[in-house]
Design an enzyme around this catalytic site. Structure first.
Site, short mmCIF file in Angstrom:
data_model
loop_
_atom_site.label_atom_id
_atom_site.label_comp_id
_atom_site.label_asym_id
_atom_site.label_seq_id
_atom_site.Cartn_x
_atom_site.Cartn_y
_atom_site.Cartn_z
N ASP A 116 54.58 43.68 2.55
CA ASP A 116 53.14 43.81 2.72
C ASP A 116 52.54 42.39 2.68
OD1 ASP A 116 50.46 45.00 2.60
OD2 ASP A 116 50.49 44.42 0.48
N ASP A 152 48.60 41.52 2.12
CA ASP A 152 47.47 41.29 1.23
C ASP A 152 47.84 41.48 -0.23
OD1 ASP A 152 46.09 40.91 3.55
OD2 ASP A 152 44.98 42.78 3.47
#
Length: 266
Positions: free
Chosen positions: A21, A23
């Site tokens: 991922d 963020d």
């Protein structure tokens, strides 16, 4: 003095890979916020428009949780501001924004984890709700294999301001990882996924090894219950240095913008 010969690269491991991922996992904060700041600096929209992105970043930093509707709203707003712009122009601007606002926000600990997989001959992909053009730039700058991201609609090389399908978020990430594994011949039981958010539990559950990085409360609880590894790079003086001041700074900016808008109304 005789120097040691360089260590030869590991042979390609064609059935194992890692998925990260972006963020708050690979990067401090939300990539779409930095993107919005960069666009605002280039007069794509006003300070009042940026205030909405600032407030979203404050909630993200304080709560550590992603809200699907908030994410969708922010990305749709960002897309509306680039409607009518060419893909080539936005790609060039995104490169500049990465250098200006994102390069120094990469978590060195997470970057080292990605490099560990690369050194083992494995491929590494970013999997994110961030627009695919920006995700691809982040991936390329970090020397990764590639990226899966949210796709913005284009016509004749020009953005329409609409999404193609839905955000790459939640269960959609797990579906995308499975599709990629099928296409690339990966054995998901030999793959690893990294995320900070409970929203990514479906993706983390789809692979053989799940690692919670800078986890929110929900993911931390699940990781402990399932015996997943937890890596937190926010602790200590560094976390205090980059966390509280950045939140306070964002809050001050939001307050200043709101005050300016109120003054104009009067």
């Amino acid at each position: 003095m005789v120097s040691e010969p360089p260590v030869p690269p590991a042979p390609p491991d064609l059935t194992a890979a890692a998925f990260f991922d972006v963020d708050n996992t690979m990067m401090m904060g939300a990539s779409i916020f930095y993107f919005a700041r960069g666009l605002a600096a280039r007069k794509f929209f006003t300070s009042a428009d940026l205030a909405g992105f600032v407030w979203g970043q404050i909630k993200f930093r304080l709560g550590g949780r992603e809200n699907k509707e908030d994410i969708k709203t922010h990305r749709e707003r960002a897309l509306s501001f680039v409607a009518g712009r060419t893909v080539a122009e936005l790609t060039s601007i995104s490169e500049e924004i990465y250098d200006e606002l994102m390069a120094d926000k990469i978590w060195s600990g997470t970057r080292a984890l990605a490099q560990m997989h690369l050194d083992a001959g494995q491929r590494v992909w970013l999997v994110t709700a961030t627009p695919i053009e920006l995700a691809a730039i982040i991936s390329r700058r970090l020397g990764l294999t590639g990226a899966l991201g949210t796709v913005a609609e284009t016509k004749d090389g020009v953005y329409t301001g609409r999404l193609v399908g839905d955000l790459l978020h939640g269960r959609a990430k797990a579906h995308a990882v499975r599709a990629l594994a099928s296409r690339e011949g990966l054995n998901l039981k030999r793959c690893t996924a990294y995320s900070d958010s409970a929203n990514d539990i479906p993706m983390l559950s789809a692979v053989g090894t799940a690692v919670a990085v800078n986890p929110d409360g929900g993911l931390r609880d699940v990781a402990r219950a399932r015996g997943w590894e937890i890596r937190d790079f926010r602790t200590g003086r560094k976390a205090a240095k980059i966390g509280v001041p950045s939140v306070l700074g964002a809050g001050a900016l939001a307050g200043a913008v709101a005050a300016g808008m109120a003054y104009r109304r009067r």
